[in-house]
Design an enzyme around this catalytic site. Structure first.
Site, mmCIF file in Angstrom:
data_model
loop_
_atom_site.group_PDB
_atom_site.id
_atom_site.type_symbol
_atom_site.label_atom_id
_atom_site.label_comp_id
_atom_site.label_asym_id
_atom_site.label_seq_id
_atom_site.Cartn_x
_atom_site.Cartn_y
_atom_site.Cartn_z
ATOM 1 N N ARG A 1 0.825 -1.222 0.000
ATOM 2 C CA ARG A 1 0.000 0.000 0.000
ATOM 3 C C ARG A 1 0.857 1.269 0.000
ATOM 4 O O ARG A 1 0.472 2.269 -0.604
ATOM 5 C CB ARG A 1 -0.932 -0.014 1.192
ATOM 6 C CG ARG A 1 -2.060 -0.992 0.969
ATOM 7 C CD ARG A 1 -2.959 -1.078 2.151
ATOM 8 N NE ARG A 1 -4.137 -1.862 1.824
ATOM 9 C CZ ARG A 1 -4.863 -2.488 2.721
ATOM 10 N NH1 ARG A 1 -4.573 -2.415 4.004
ATOM 11 N NH2 ARG A 1 -5.924 -3.176 2.354
ATOM 12 N N LYS B 1 -19.480 -16.977 -0.168
ATOM 13 C CA LYS B 1 -20.898 -16.803 0.134
ATOM 14 C C LYS B 1 -21.683 -16.041 -0.924
ATOM 15 O O LYS B 1 -21.233 -15.005 -1.416
ATOM 16 C CB LYS B 1 -21.033 -16.026 1.444
ATOM 17 C CG LYS B 1 -20.673 -16.865 2.649
ATOM 18 C CD LYS B 1 -20.943 -16.073 3.890
ATOM 19 C CE LYS B 1 -20.764 -16.940 5.116
ATOM 20 N NZ LYS B 1 -20.764 -16.130 6.327
ATOM 21 N N GLY C 1 -13.292 -3.899 -0.688
ATOM 22 C CA GLY C 1 -14.663 -3.452 -0.404
ATOM 23 C C GLY C 1 -15.123 -2.364 -1.347
ATOM 24 O O GLY C 1 -16.257 -2.382 -1.844
HETATM 25 P P1 AMP Z 1 -14.810 -14.318 -0.557
HETATM 26 O O1 AMP Z 1 -14.123 -13.527 0.519
HETATM 27 O O2 AMP Z 1 -16.281 -14.386 -0.416
HETATM 28 O O3 AMP Z 1 -14.348 -13.928 -1.944
HETATM 29 O O4 AMP Z 1 -14.365 -15.820 -0.352
HETATM 30 C C1 AMP Z 1 -13.047 -16.236 -0.438
HETATM 31 C C2 AMP Z 1 -12.947 -17.547 0.264
HETATM 32 O O5 AMP Z 1 -13.804 -18.481 -0.326
HETATM 33 C C3 AMP Z 1 -11.571 -18.146 0.227
HETATM 34 O O6 AMP Z 1 -11.018 -18.117 1.515
HETATM 35 C C4 AMP Z 1 -11.800 -19.576 -0.255
HETATM 36 O O7 AMP Z 1 -11.109 -20.537 0.496
HETATM 37 C C5 AMP Z 1 -13.286 -19.738 -0.041
HETATM 38 N N1 AMP Z 1 -13.851 -20.777 -0.918
HETATM 39 C C6 AMP Z 1 -13.821 -20.848 -2.242
HETATM 40 N N2 AMP Z 1 -14.389 -21.989 -2.673
HETATM 41 C C7 AMP Z 1 -14.795 -22.663 -1.585
HETATM 42 C C8 AMP Z 1 -15.437 -23.909 -1.386
HETATM 43 N N3 AMP Z 1 -15.780 -24.687 -2.393
HETATM 44 N N4 AMP Z 1 -15.707 -24.292 -0.111
HETATM 45 C C9 AMP Z 1 -15.362 -23.510 0.912
HETATM 46 N N5 AMP Z 1 -14.752 -22.308 0.791
HETATM 47 C C10 AMP Z 1 -14.466 -21.899 -0.454
#
Ligand code: AMP
Length: 417
Positions: free
Chosen positions: A35, A218, A397
């Protein structure tokens, strides 16, 4: 709007909002200076022009209280080394007028963590949202925030915002302060300008076919993003943990895979909306499942609709990757947010690495690619492909909110949108 590149800072005092929210180890040493490096072109241009520099940032979440562990004083020497100049430090960012007035051209003053003042974020402290007095407290805090912003503004002739990571917040230093500068003495810094152009390249000026790859854990955190993109993209690839909610909603057996039951109706709505809008939605068809959430889990590749009990989908299978490769390589614009598997585990990182390769290959063939949002950035870095995509966004974000179609207060305060 004034263009930073064309502005001559000679003899001017510039107050620059940067994002120096760098990770520190227990000894207070910087463990990743990305950063700081990101802000250097902006800071150096001001100094090279013969201006003086007042640098301000937040660090961590002190919640309106002084916390020595989050003092920006700890990084003053590192900033000085990067700028190759001595850096003065103002230990109270709200009382730095004298130090600012004393600055000569070419000199640098770093202000203490803005968030030691609750006015920075403008949230009332010590009162619950449910409390009957909350509305009054909020109004009071708004006035205090304006005063704080005015004080910061009084230190300088020019305001520059180069902190994209906080552009989605209407804080004293990121947005409110801009009200105290004329239109010709406030501007976006070089880093911020690049981010804004990159987002415009995909959201406003995209070449088609335009493909968005949305992964991660999610649906709930990406739903607004997906909905906004449905009006813009030709192809929407949904992978990673969030994909299983879509599969379960269609009656698939997903074993122990990550999912959100309450979002199954929304997942079906997204599928219907994609169909109606002519967007090709591509979900995973095959997954590499593990029998526990660990790198050393036993693995098997299974059809996405038939994941056995006791197993969870943790990476994209070969058939999914084949489909996605075709889509990605035929795209002219690509937006990638979120990994398509648990890429932190070496044994389940293959799919995400492949996606990074396809995006890099498409870019080589002339597509514009924007990678953004925390984990996908970590992924392109992990696979050493960050310099083979068109742009890697630094603001997780803020980038997500921009893709959701929201106006970013930090940008609007300067561009007047
Ligand atoms: P996000 O912050 O929502 O972009 O999510 C990122 C996280 O999603 C990472 O830490 C990944 O390990 C997790 N992730 C991706 N695919 C899967 C999966 N099939 N099962 C569990 N976690 C996952």
């Amino acid at each position: 709007m004034v263009n930073f590149k064309d502005f001559n800072f000679a003899g001017k005092k510039a107050i620059v909002r940067v994002d120096f929210n760098v990770p520190l180890n227990e000894k207070g040493e910087i463990t990743d200076d990305t950063r700081i490096r990101g802000a250097l072109p902006t800071l150096k241009k001001i100094l090279d022009d013969g201006g003086s520099l007042i640098i301000m940032s937040h660090m961590g979440k002190p919640k309106g209280k002084v916390n020595p562990k989050l003092s920006l004083g700890q990084i003053a020497n590192a900033v000085a080394a990067k700028l190759d100049k001595p850096v003065k430090f103002a230990p109270d960012c709200g009382k730095a007028k004298e130090a600012a007035d004393a600055l000569k051209p070419g000199e640098v003053l770093l202000l203490e963590n803005l968030r030691f003042y609750p006015e920075e974020e403008g949230k009332p402290v010590g009162i619950d949202k449910e409390d009957p007095g909350y509305a009054v407290a909020k109004k009071e805090m708004k006035t205090r925030q304006e005063l704080f912003a005015k004080t910061l503004a009084s230190y300088a002739d020019v305001y520059v915002n180069d902190a994209f990571g906080t552009a989605h917040r209407r804080h004293a230093s990121t947005a409110v302060i801009a009200d105290y500068f004329d239109a010709d003495s406030k501007m976006l810094g070089l880093l911020m300008e690049k981010e804004v152009v990159a987002i415009d390249n995909v959201l406003k000026n995209a070449q088609h076919p335009f493909t968005a790859i949305i992964g991660g854990s999610k649906v709930s955190s990406k739903l607004a993003v997906i909905k906004n993109l449905l009006d813009k993209v030709d192809n929407l690839i949904i992978g990673g943990g969030m994909g299983f909610t879509f599969i379960k909603a269609q009656g698939g057996q997903i074993g122990d895979s990550l999912h959100e039951d309450d979002l199954m109706p929304e997942a079906l709505n997204v599928m219907a909306a994609a169909k109606e809008k002519g967007v090709k939605l591509s979900l995973s068809v095959e997954t590499v499942a593990g029998d526990k959430f660990a790198n050393d889990a036993n693995r098997q590749t299974v059809d996405i609709f038939h994941i056995p009990e006791g197993w969870e989908g943790m990476d994209a299978g070969a058939r999914s990757l084949e489909n996605w490769k075709k889509i990605i390589l035929s795209s002219k614009t690509i937006l990638w947010n979120g990994p398509v598997g648990v890429f932190e585990f070496e044994n389940f990182a293959h799919g995400t690495g492949e996606i990074a390769k396809y995006v890099a290959e498409a870019t080589k063939n002339g597509a514009y690619s924007l990678v953004g949002g925390g984990d996908s950035v970590a992924a392109v870095n992990k696979f050493g492909l960050a310099d083979q995509v068109s742009y890697v966004s630094t603001g997780g974000g803020a980038m997500l909110e921009a893709i959701e179609g929201k106006v970013l207060p930090g940008v609007a305060a300067i561009k007047g949108e």
